[in-house]
Enzyme design. Structure first.
Site, PDB file in Angstrom:
ATOM      1  N   THR A  27       0.858  -1.182   0.000  1.00 40.24           N
ATOM      2  CA  THR A  27       0.000   0.000   0.000  1.00 40.24           C
ATOM      3  C   THR A  27       0.897   1.234   0.000  1.00 40.24           C
ATOM      4  O   THR A  27       2.110   1.148   0.185  1.00 40.24           O
ATOM      5  CB  THR A  27      -0.911   0.045   1.233  1.00 40.24           C
ATOM      6  OG1 THR A  27      -0.117   0.275   2.410  1.00 40.24           O
ATOM      7  CG2 THR A  27      -1.695  -1.251   1.397  1.00 40.24           C
ATOM      8  N   ALA A  56       3.176  -1.105   4.684  1.00 34.81           N
ATOM      9  CA  ALA A  56       2.472   0.105   5.096  1.00 34.81           C
ATOM     10  C   ALA A  56       3.500   1.230   5.180  1.00 34.81           C
ATOM     11  O   ALA A  56       4.563   1.060   5.781  1.00 34.81           O
ATOM     12  CB  ALA A  56       1.791  -0.105   6.447  1.00 34.81           C
ATOM     13  N   ILE A  82       7.525  -2.094   6.804  1.00 39.44           N
ATOM     14  CA  ILE A  82       7.462  -0.636   6.810  1.00 39.44           C
ATOM     15  C   ILE A  82       8.048  -0.073   5.523  1.00 39.44           C
ATOM     16  O   ILE A  82       9.218  -0.285   5.209  1.00 39.44           O
ATOM     17  CB  ILE A  82       8.213  -0.049   8.021  1.00 39.44           C
ATOM     18  CG1 ILE A  82       7.742  -0.709   9.317  1.00 39.44           C
ATOM     19  CG2 ILE A  82       8.014   1.464   8.064  1.00 39.44           C
ATOM     20  CD1 ILE A  82       6.249  -0.587   9.592  1.00 39.44           C
ATOM     21  N   LYS A  83       7.221   0.652   4.774  1.00 39.12           N
ATOM     22  CA  LYS A  83       7.705   1.324   3.570  1.00 39.12           C
ATOM     23  C   LYS A  83       8.350   2.647   3.965  1.00 39.12           C
ATOM     24  O   LYS A  83       7.734   3.478   4.624  1.00 39.12           O
ATOM     25  CB  LYS A  83       6.565   1.568   2.579  1.00 39.12           C
ATOM     26  CG  LYS A  83       6.135   0.320   1.843  1.00 39.12           C
ATOM     27  CD  LYS A  83       5.067   0.617   0.796  1.00 39.12           C
ATOM     28  CE  LYS A  83       5.673   1.123  -0.483  1.00 39.12           C
ATOM     29  NZ  LYS A  83       4.639   1.283  -1.552  1.00 39.12           N
ATOM     30  N   ILE A  84       9.587   2.794   3.550  1.00 39.87           N
ATOM     31  CA  ILE A  84      10.398   3.957   3.891  1.00 39.87           C
ATOM     32  C   ILE A  84      10.807   4.657   2.597  1.00 39.87           C
ATOM     33  O   ILE A  84      11.299   4.006   1.671  1.00 39.87           O
ATOM     34  CB  ILE A  84      11.673   3.528   4.646  1.00 39.87           C
ATOM     35  CG1 ILE A  84      11.325   2.759   5.925  1.00 39.87           C
ATOM     36  CG2 ILE A  84      12.558   4.732   4.948  1.00 39.87           C
ATOM     37  CD1 ILE A  84      10.792   3.594   7.043  1.00 39.87           C
TER      38      ILE A  84
END
Length: 213
Positions: A27, A56, A82-84
């Protein structure tokens, strides 16, 4: 090649999961905003359907804020990744989160240098954006190919997600380039499962079968 579905739409996720071909979900803030739902509740819905990695994205621009958001998100489920964003602050956050055992997906990758730096910071995944590079007359698939070669050369464990997939051709080219994953919109995922000759073959079989009656 493994597949993620690139959406925050829970119905699309349910349908894609039922196909048996996706391993997880990616997402981003734009996809989440499109659904018009409260974020935490939406993520819990996705977690209830998908038993696999669920990316996310944080929205903070500083590493401290990214880490704080990441810890809250990661507490929802061990499947959360975790999207960074690929920035200097993002690299700092990636290093910290990796040390804490939190998986990361460094996103908005547009160069080999960025992919290598993200991997060295400890990223679990990197996401080169194929379609967006093509939009500016660059070659997104060629970047995927370069990253695959470099990671293989240096023995890096970071997995490569071909992102910003715009067509079934992008999927096929990402497979040939050696990407570990492609994250794909639902409509393109369905299109990849079809072929005109398959449809024609089914029609012919049914037509021939009717002649027996």
């Amino acid at each position: 090649m493994r597949f993620f579905i690139d959406t925050a739409n829970i119905e699309e996720i349910r349908e894609a999961w039922a196909l048996g071909v996706i391993e997880g979900v990616t997402t981003n803030p734009s996809l989440v905003a499109k659904e018009g739902k409260e974020f935490t509740g939406l993520m819990q819905e996705i977690i209830s359907v998908v038993d696999g990695p669920i990316s996310a994205e944080v929205i903070s621009l500083d590493s401290e804020g990214m880490v704080a958001e990441a810890e809250t998100l990661a507490a929802m489920s061990p499947n959360i990744v975790i999207k960074i964003p690929m920035t200097a602050e993002g690299l700092k956050a990636t290093k910290i989160l990796t040390a804490k055992g939190i998986k990361t997906n460094v996103t908005l990758i547009f160069s080999l240098n960025q992919a290598m730096m993200a991997a060295r910071a400890g990223a679990t995944f990197v996401s080169p954006f194929v379609g967006r590079l093509d939009d500016v007359n660059a070659n997104g698939i060629e970047l995927v190919r370069e990253i695959v070669a470099a990671f293989n050369c240096y023995g890096l464990d970071t997995k490569i997600i071909a992102a910003s997939i715009r067509s079934v051709t992008h999927i096929a080219e990402a497979i040939k380039a050696g990407a570990h994953y492609a994250t794909v919109p639902y409509s393109i995922l369905l299109a990849a499962a079809t072929h005109l000759l398959t449809d024609q073959g089914i029609e012919r079989f049914l037509r021939d079968w009717q002649k027996l009656k």
